[in-house]
Design an enzyme around this catalytic site. Structure first.
Site, short mmCIF file in Angstrom:
data_model
loop_
_atom_site.label_atom_id
_atom_site.label_comp_id
_atom_site.label_asym_id
_atom_site.label_seq_id
_atom_site.Cartn_x
_atom_site.Cartn_y
_atom_site.Cartn_z
CG ASP A 106 -0.07 0.04 2.90
OD1 ASP A 106 0.03 0.75 2.34
OD2 ASP A 106 -0.35 -0.53 3.35
CG HIS B 37 7.73 -7.75 -0.25
ND1 HIS B 37 6.92 -8.31 1.41
CD2 HIS B 37 8.71 -8.53 -0.26
CE1 HIS B 37 8.11 -9.27 1.49
NE2 HIS B 37 8.88 -9.28 0.89
CB CYS C 149 5.35 -3.34 -19.23
SG CYS C 149 5.46 -3.86 -21.09
CB ALA D 180 0.55 -0.08 15.24
P1 OAD Z 1 1.83 -10.65 8.91
O1 OAD Z 1 0.10 -11.19 8.40
O2 OAD Z 1 2.13 -11.95 7.91
O3 OAD Z 1 2.38 -10.50 9.90
C1 OAD Z 1 1.47 -9.39 10.64
C2 OAD Z 1 1.97 -8.97 12.02
O4 OAD Z 1 1.47 -8.19 12.29
C3 OAD Z 1 1.16 -10.13 13.25
O5 OAD Z 1 2.97 -10.54 13.53
C4 OAD Z 1 0.63 -9.18 13.79
O6 OAD Z 1 0.49 -9.72 14.97
C5 OAD Z 1 0.47 -7.63 13.97
N1 OAD Z 1 0.16 -7.39 13.93
C6 OAD Z 1 -1.25 -7.48 13.25
N2 OAD Z 1 -2.24 -6.38 13.69
C7 OAD Z 1 -1.48 -5.21 14.50
C8 OAD Z 1 -1.87 -4.02 15.02
N3 OAD Z 1 -2.73 -2.86 15.04
N4 OAD Z 1 -0.09 -3.06 15.50
C9 OAD Z 1 0.76 -4.46 15.30
N5 OAD Z 1 0.62 -4.88 14.74
C10 OAD Z 1 -0.39 -5.83 14.57
O7 OAD Z 1 2.12 -9.68 7.80
P2 OAD Z 1 3.66 -8.82 7.40
O8 OAD Z 1 4.76 -10.08 8.20
O9 OAD Z 1 3.64 -8.28 6.57
O10 OAD Z 1 4.81 -10.65 0.75
O11 OAD Z 1 3.40 -10.39 6.22
C11 OAD Z 1 4.87 -10.45 4.93
C12 OAD Z 1 4.97 -10.52 3.66
O12 OAD Z 1 3.88 -12.03 3.65
C13 OAD Z 1 3.93 -9.61 2.94
O13 OAD Z 1 4.84 -8.58 2.24
C14 OAD Z 1 3.17 -9.97 2.24
C15 OAD Z 1 2.76 -11.71 2.48
O14 OAD Z 1 3.80 -13.23 1.81
C16 OAD Z 1 4.46 -10.70 -0.12
O15 OAD Z 1 3.28 -11.09 -0.51
C17 OAD Z 1 5.49 -10.37 -1.33
#
Ligand code: OAD
Length: 237
Positions: free
Chosen positions: A92, A107, A115, A217
């Protein structure tokens, strides 16, 4: 004394803006199989399905707004005289819409189309399902500018260079499940950098951090930014 900071953000920082995370209960990867929508093989097999998924996500994020965590990082970016890099796994644009400038999207980005004919990435807000022409070469070969599983994240050289200059690494709102992002804390430790986790709950890599604070957060990040700006960050995370 803290002067150079690398911040890694993940889906958790945008959760309170109403954007689904990937791995929390009801998260995106419970609703959709990664193998169906987020791999090059999926795109080759069923491009319409993949386009529909990303078209919906691209439309959805445009209606969301930055939350106080994005705002606090933007404020830090605006006033911090040392080096600062916000490495985000998020696709985003909420860091930018909050006003942050020193942002690196490892990412990819929903609001760009890549393209595969001319290799140019163009700003993009519309659906791709109808195969619109590339604004540069007119070929109908646009794909979401998203790093899929099995593809190399962007600008890793810049990320490691920033880490080598840093004295503080902060990870915000990421589960620590996806590499190489999940490995940055250990890279930081090997470089002798202080490390801090700000996450709703302990991440998979929580034990690697010198310090961890758990909560939303929108509360943790503004409080930490105030501490850093007040000089409290000088004595460690
Ligand atoms: P995840 O969904 O794996 O993890 C989100 C984290 O944010 C979890 O540890 C939650 O506990 C935490 N969380 C949720 N709500 C929150 C809040 N209000 N405040 C603080 N923390 C909170 O997401 P990512 O770690 O970003 O990749 O995932 C990594 C990658 O996996 C993404 O970039 C995406 C995905 O597959 C691609 O699409 C290439």
């Amino acid at each position: 004394m803290v002067s150079n900071i690398v911040i890694l953000t993940g889906a958790g920082i945008s959760a309170e803006s109403g954007i689904d995370t990937f791995r929390d209960g009801g998260g995106l990867w419970e609703q959709h199989r990664v193998e169906d929508v987020a791999t090059p093989e999926a795109f080759a097999r069923d491009p319409d399905l993949v386009h529909r998924f990303y078209d919906m996500r691209r439309e959805a994020i445009q209606a969301k707004l930055p939350n106080p965590a994005h705002g606090a990082l933007a404020r830090l970016d605006a006033v911090w005289n040392g080096r600062l890099l916000i490495v985000t796994q998020n696709v985003d644009d909420l860091h930018e819409r909050a006003g942050a400038r020193r942002v690196l999207h490892m990412h990819g980005e929903h609001l760009k189309a890549w393209c595969t004919a001319c290799d140019v990435r163009s700003p993009w807000r519309e659906p791709l399902i109808d195969r619109p022409p590339c604004p540069v070469c007119q070929s109908r070969s646009l794909r979401p500018d998203i790093v899929w599983f099995g593809e190399m994240p962007y600008r890793m050289g810049e990320i490691y260079a920033a880490l080598r200059e840093a004295d503080l690494f902060v990870s915000i709102g990421t589960s620590g499940a996806v590499y190489p992002a999940a490995g940055l804390v250990r890279d930081a430790r090997e470089l002798g950098i202080e490390t801090l986790e700000l996450n709703l709950e302990p991440s998979q890599g929580s034990q690697w951090f010198h310090a961890a604070r758990h909560g939303p957060a929108s509360e943790l990040v503004p409080a930490w930014v105030e501490e850093v700006l007040a000089g409290a960050g000088n004595s460690g995370p």
